[in-house]
Design an enzyme around this catalytic site. Structure first.
Site, PDB file in Angstrom:
ATOM      1  N   ASN A 283       3.462  38.682  19.377  1.00 23.85           N
ATOM      2  CA  ASN A 283       4.498  40.105  20.186  1.00 23.85           C
ATOM      3  C   ASN A 283       4.489  39.542  21.557  1.00 23.85           C
ATOM      4  O   ASN A 283       3.066  39.427  22.100  1.00 23.85           O
ATOM      5  CB  ASN A 283       3.721  41.782  20.031  1.00 23.85           C
ATOM      6  CG  ASN A 283       4.002  42.923  20.436  1.00 23.85           C
ATOM      7  OD1 ASN A 283       4.439  42.112  21.642  1.00 23.85           O
ATOM      8  ND2 ASN A 283       4.640  43.808  20.029  1.00 23.85           N
TER       9      ASN A 283
ATOM     10  N   ALA B   1       8.859  26.260  13.789  1.00 21.08           N
ATOM     11  CA  ALA B   1       8.814  24.810  14.199  1.00 21.08           C
ATOM     12  C   ALA B   1       7.068  25.900  15.170  1.00 21.08           C
ATOM     13  O   ALA B   1       6.633  26.761  15.220  1.00 21.08           O
ATOM     14  CB  ALA B   1       9.611  24.483  14.759  1.00 21.08           C
TER      15      ALA B   1
ATOM     16  N   LYS C 291      -7.789  40.965   8.752  1.00 19.01           N
ATOM     17  CA  LYS C 291      -7.924  39.834   9.062  1.00 19.01           C
ATOM     18  C   LYS C 291      -7.064  38.731   8.594  1.00 19.01           C
ATOM     19  O   LYS C 291      -6.936  39.349   7.021  1.00 19.01           O
ATOM     20  CB  LYS C 291      -9.074  39.099   8.598  1.00 19.01           C
ATOM     21  CG  LYS C 291     -10.505  39.610   9.589  1.00 19.01           C
ATOM     22  CD  LYS C 291     -11.730  39.203   9.814  1.00 19.01           C
ATOM     23  CE  LYS C 291     -12.985  39.505  10.693  1.00 19.01           C
ATOM     24  NZ  LYS C 291     -14.161  39.096  10.353  1.00 19.01           N
TER      25      LYS C 291
ATOM     26  N   GLU D  53       6.611  32.904  12.426  1.00 19.15           N
ATOM     27  CA  GLU D  53       7.036  32.543  13.536  1.00 19.15           C
ATOM     28  C   GLU D  53       6.991  31.640  14.370  1.00 19.15           C
ATOM     29  O   GLU D  53       5.631  30.785  14.234  1.00 19.15           O
ATOM     30  CB  GLU D  53       6.825  33.693  14.202  1.00 19.15           C
ATOM     31  CG  GLU D  53       7.227  33.693  15.638  1.00 19.15           C
ATOM     32  CD  GLU D  53       6.907  34.786  16.809  1.00 19.15           C
ATOM     33  OE1 GLU D  53       8.052  35.094  17.612  1.00 19.15           O
ATOM     34  OE2 GLU D  53       6.013  35.028  16.815  1.00 19.15           O
TER      35      GLU D  53
ATOM     36  N   ARG E 254       3.599  18.940   8.706  1.00 14.51           N
ATOM     37  CA  ARG E 254       2.462  18.702   8.187  1.00 14.51           C
ATOM     38  C   ARG E 254       1.786  18.932   6.883  1.00 14.51           C
ATOM     39  O   ARG E 254       1.382  20.099   7.172  1.00 14.51           O
ATOM     40  CB  ARG E 254       1.334  18.286   9.201  1.00 14.51           C
ATOM     41  CG  ARG E 254       1.225  16.999  10.044  1.00 14.51           C
ATOM     42  CD  ARG E 254       0.366  17.069  11.142  1.00 14.51           C
ATOM     43  NE  ARG E 254      -0.476  18.069  11.485  1.00 14.51           N
ATOM     44  CZ  ARG E 254      -0.348  18.585  12.065  1.00 14.51           C
ATOM     45  NH1 ARG E 254       0.467  18.555  13.344  1.00 14.51           N
ATOM     46  NH2 ARG E 254      -1.333  19.340  12.985  1.00 14.51           N
TER      47      ARG E 254
ATOM     48  N   ARG F 163       4.064  37.072  13.555  1.00 21.54           N
ATOM     49  CA  ARG F 163       4.332  37.170  15.112  1.00 21.54           C
ATOM     50  C   ARG F 163       3.313  37.508  15.516  1.00 21.54           C
ATOM     51  O   ARG F 163       3.050  38.113  15.317  1.00 21.54           O
ATOM     52  CB  ARG F 163       6.074  37.341  14.779  1.00 21.54           C
ATOM     53  CG  ARG F 163       6.293  38.997  14.819  1.00 21.54           C
ATOM     54  CD  ARG F 163       6.995  40.478  15.484  1.00 21.54           C
ATOM     55  NE  ARG F 163       7.152  41.421  15.879  1.00 21.54           N
ATOM     56  CZ  ARG F 163       8.084  42.684  16.069  1.00 21.54           C
ATOM     57  NH1 ARG F 163       8.776  42.034  15.878  1.00 21.54           N
ATOM     58  NH2 ARG F 163       7.555  43.869  16.230  1.00 21.54           N
TER      59      ARG F 163
ATOM     60  N   GLY G 227       9.814  21.923  12.190  1.00 17.63           N
ATOM     61  CA  GLY G 227       9.450  20.751  12.567  1.00 17.63           C
ATOM     62  C   GLY G 227       8.416  20.442  13.065  1.00 17.63           C
ATOM     63  O   GLY G 227       7.129  22.442  14.358  1.00 17.63           O
TER      64      GLY G 227
ATOM     65  N   GLY H  73      -9.569  33.457  10.232  1.00 18.32           N
ATOM     66  CA  GLY H  73     -10.107  34.987  10.664  1.00 18.32           C
ATOM     67  C   GLY H  73      -9.520  35.714  11.531  1.00 18.32           C
ATOM     68  O   GLY H  73      -9.657  36.981  12.392  1.00 18.32           O
TER      69      GLY H  73
ATOM     70  N   GLU I 215       9.631  19.005   7.950  1.00 16.14           N
ATOM     71  CA  GLU I 215       9.093  18.942   9.033  1.00 16.14           C
ATOM     72  C   GLU I 215       8.435  18.523  10.258  1.00 16.14           C
ATOM     73  O   GLU I 215       7.810  18.984  10.690  1.00 16.14           O
ATOM     74  CB  GLU I 215      10.598  19.373  10.129  1.00 16.14           C
ATOM     75  CG  GLU I 215      12.207  18.996   9.010  1.00 16.14           C
ATOM     76  CD  GLU I 215      13.052  19.439   9.979  1.00 16.14           C
ATOM     77  OE1 GLU I 215      13.527  18.738  11.441  1.00 16.14           O
ATOM     78  OE2 GLU I 215      13.716  20.354  10.025  1.00 16.14           O
TER      79      GLU I 215
HETATM   80  C1  LIG Z   1       9.820  35.511  13.792  1.00 17.22           C
HETATM   81  C2  LIG Z   1      11.604  34.796  13.603  1.00 17.22           C
HETATM   82  C3  LIG Z   1      11.531  34.316  11.928  1.00 17.22           C
HETATM   83  C4  LIG Z   1      12.035  36.250  13.769  1.00 17.22           C
HETATM   84  O1  LIG Z   1      13.967  36.062  13.703  1.00 17.22           O
HETATM   85  P1  LIG Z   1      14.143  37.658  13.186  1.00 17.22           P
HETATM   86  O2  LIG Z   1      13.411  38.292  12.197  1.00 17.22           O
HETATM   87  O3  LIG Z   1      15.958  37.279  13.470  1.00 17.22           O
HETATM   88  O4  LIG Z   1      13.987  38.892  14.106  1.00 17.22           O
HETATM   89  P2  LIG Z   1      15.169  38.725  15.461  1.00 17.22           P
HETATM   90  O5  LIG Z   1      15.366  37.424  16.553  1.00 17.22           O
HETATM   91  O6  LIG Z   1      16.990  39.206  15.481  1.00 17.22           O
HETATM   92  O7  LIG Z   1      14.266  39.646  16.273  1.00 17.22           O
HETATM   93  C5  LIG Z   1      14.620  41.340  15.449  1.00 17.22           C
HETATM   94  C6  LIG Z   1      13.554  42.067  16.611  1.00 17.22           C
HETATM   95  O8  LIG Z   1      12.104  41.887  17.006  1.00 17.22           O
HETATM   96  C7  LIG Z   1      12.304  41.756  18.457  1.00 17.22           C
HETATM   97  N1  LIG Z   1      11.070  40.712  18.022  1.00 17.22           N
HETATM   98  C8  LIG Z   1      11.031  38.748  17.665  1.00 17.22           C
HETATM   99  N2  LIG Z   1      10.565  38.189  17.905  1.00 17.22           N
HETATM  100  C9  LIG Z   1       8.581  39.491  18.867  1.00 17.22           C
HETATM  101  C10 LIG Z   1       8.069  38.717  19.120  1.00 17.22           C
HETATM  102  N3  LIG Z   1       7.735  38.110  18.937  1.00 17.22           N
HETATM  103  N4  LIG Z   1       7.391  39.889  19.815  1.00 17.22           N
HETATM  104  C11 LIG Z   1       8.358  40.968  19.503  1.00 17.22           C
HETATM  105  N5  LIG Z   1       9.731  41.264  19.493  1.00 17.22           N
HETATM  106  C12 LIG Z   1       9.893  40.134  18.857  1.00 17.22           C
HETATM  107  C13 LIG Z   1      13.376  40.875  18.773  1.00 17.22           C
HETATM  108  O9  LIG Z   1      13.295  40.655  19.238  1.00 17.22           O
HETATM  109  C14 LIG Z   1      14.125  42.157  18.071  1.00 17.22           C
HETATM  110  O10 LIG Z   1      13.976  43.081  19.027  1.00 17.22           O
HETATM  111  P3  LIG Z   1      15.720  44.240  19.079  1.00 17.22           P
HETATM  112  O11 LIG Z   1      15.046  45.070  17.347  1.00 17.22           O
HETATM  113  O12 LIG Z   1      15.146  45.054  19.271  1.00 17.22           O
HETATM  114  O13 LIG Z   1      16.791  43.679  19.182  1.00 17.22           O
HETATM  115  C15 LIG Z   1      11.418  34.139  14.857  1.00 17.22           C
HETATM  116  O14 LIG Z   1      12.207  33.912  15.965  1.00 17.22           O
HETATM  117  C16 LIG Z   1      11.426  32.771  14.069  1.00 17.22           C
HETATM  118  O15 LIG Z   1      10.732  32.083  15.208  1.00 17.22           O
HETATM  119  N6  LIG Z   1      12.074  32.323  13.253  1.00 17.22           N
HETATM  120  C17 LIG Z   1      11.964  30.160  12.543  1.00 17.22           C
HETATM  121  C18 LIG Z   1      12.406  29.489  12.324  1.00 17.22           C
HETATM  122  C19 LIG Z   1      12.187  28.082  12.666  1.00 17.22           C
HETATM  123  O16 LIG Z   1      10.899  27.747  13.005  1.00 17.22           O
HETATM  124  N7  LIG Z   1      12.852  27.429  11.889  1.00 17.22           N
HETATM  125  C20 LIG Z   1      12.246  26.003  11.742  1.00 17.22           C
HETATM  126  C21 LIG Z   1      13.100  24.900  12.784  1.00 17.22           C
HETATM  127  S1  LIG Z   1      12.499  22.973  12.300  1.00 17.22           S
END
Ligand SMILES: CC(C)(COP(=O)(O)OP(=O)(O)OC[C@H]1O[C@@H](n2cnc3c(N)ncnc32)[C@H](O)[C@@H]1OP(=O)(O)O)[C@@H](O)C(=O)NCCC(=O)NCCS
Length: 339
Positions: A314, A259, A299, A274, A218, A312, A233, A282, A216
């Site tokens: 923060n 996404a 890096k 994320e 590029r 991710r 996406g 970099g 979804e």
């Molecule tokens: C990065 C990602 C994978 C994290 O998901 P996860 O591993 O399930 O993590 P959770 O959301 O359960 O969070 C786990 C912990 O990390 C923390 N956390 C998650 N993202 C964070 C961030 N960016 N910064 C700080 N803390 C973060 C949560 O608050 C949680 O804290 P806790 O242990 O105190 O409760 C998810 O947010 C993500 O971006 N997934 C991509 C989904 C996507 O885009 N799919 C395609 C759709 S088209």
């Protein structure tokens, strides 16, 4: 050894210059007897060749049954009102004709050659910019006249795109794929069995997917995505065609680019980026241990190709962090089913 043979039907402009060629069944690394038989039948030297075949030459190939598939194709193409092209590639150097470039792009989209598996140097100069219409390829200089002529017949000449590359599906639809918006995949893309490309997905030439993937985002020129990886996406993989990037980007197996995220480094297996995070080579990344403590600052380019990473930003302090990816994605089987 002969690299490839293509017998196809194409379009020329009124100056007799090739605009495009469809090769229904390109041959990659054909048997030497086939290549030699073909050269003998048409008295051709052993060198890269692009020819417009006469009816007599085509008939000769059709009746030379020892040529196997070439003979079968010649038989099928007989009676064409459009010109017939024969391309023989003896050496995979810089292409020297438009039909030769088309043959190379076909080899990739037919999954006979992987991206980066054939020399595409200098192809832009040999690909004319063409109006791709519901009546086929039209030279841009001839378009106004053709549009007017169509209107005067009470018809509409629809221009689908104006580009050097046509959409892949007008030339080949590889097995086991779903492509929601066919205009988003260019000829020369390599779409692996089991790939679904949703409307927002895009795949450039010399790029693609190895196998089951949900796309979804590029896939830029030169980028290859491993089996079982998903592109969320609107996400982006950085290309090397413009902007100075020279690292060839790839995505490993069973990884997820979230996404609106993006990568400017090759991503390893079972990695997640994320949503919304763009990692460039970099980008300074803080490495965290299992308890969430800082252990290092590197890096992103130092993490290129490494497996099992979760990137991710923060959300409290804005730093880019990298953790061990505990929840490598499991592809949704129903979503991914192509058949
Ligand atoms: C990065 C990602 C994978 C994290 O998901 P996860 O591993 O399930 O993590 P959770 O959301 O359960 O969070 C786990 C912990 O990390 C923390 N956390 C998650 N993202 C964070 C961030 N960016 N910064 C700080 N803390 C973060 C949560 O608050 C949680 O804290 P806790 O242990 O105190 O409760 C998810 O947010 C993500 O971006 N997934 C991509 C989904 C996507 O885009 N799919 C395609 C759709 S088209």
């Amino acid at each position: 050894m002969t690299v490839a043979i293509g017998l196809g039907v194409g379009t020329k402009n009124t100056n007799g210059e090739w605009l495009e060629v469809l090769f229904p069944a390109p041959l990659y690394q054909p048997e030497s007897a086939t290549a030699q038989g073909l050269r003998d039948a048409l008295e051709l030297p052993t060198e890269n060749t692009t020819l417009t075949l006469s009816d007599d030459q085509l008939a000769k190939l059709a009746e030379t049954h020892s040529l196997g598939e070439v003979s079968v194709q010649a038989e099928k193409l007989s009676g064409s009102v459009n010109p017939i092209a024969l391309v023989i590639i003896e050496e995979d150097g810089t292409a020297s004709s438009t039909p030769e470039v088309y043959l190379k792009l076909h080899l990739i989209s037919h999954r006979l050659v992987k991206p980066h598996g054939i020399n595409l140097d200098g192809i832009f100069g040999l690909l004319p910019n063409v109006a791709w219409t519901n009546k086929g390829a039209i030279d841009l200089a001839e378009l106004p006249q053709r549009q007017l002529a169509a209107r005067m017949q009470g018809e509409l000449l629809e221009v689908k795109s104006v580009d050097k590359f046509p959409q892949m599906t007008d030339y080949v639809v590889p097995s086991g794929v779903r492509i929601a918006d066919t205009s988003r995949v260019r000829l020369g893309a390599y779409i692996g069995e089991g790939t679904t490309i949703m409307h927002e997905g895009f795949v450039n030439f010399n790029a693609g997917t190895e196998g089951t993937s949900m796309v979804e985002g590029r896939i830029s020129a030169g980028v290859m995505v491993g089996k079982g990886s998903d592109l969320g996406g609107g996400c982006s993989t950085m290309g090397t065609l413009s902007g100075g990037g020279n690292i060839i980007i790839s995505v490993g197996e069973s990884s997820l680019i979230g996404a609106n995220a993006g990568i400017g480094i090759p991503l390893g297996d079972r990695c997640t980026v994320e949503s919304g995070l763009y990692i460039t080579a970099g980008t300074k990344v803080i490495m965290l241990d299992a308890e969430g403590n800082d252990v290092d600052a590197v890096k992103a380019r130092d993490l290129a190709g490494k497996p099992d990473l979760l990137f991710r930003r923060n959300s409290v302090n804005g730093r880019v962090e990298c953790l061990t990816n505990k929840t490598a994605i499991e592809l949704n089987e129903a979503l991914h089913a192509n058949n």
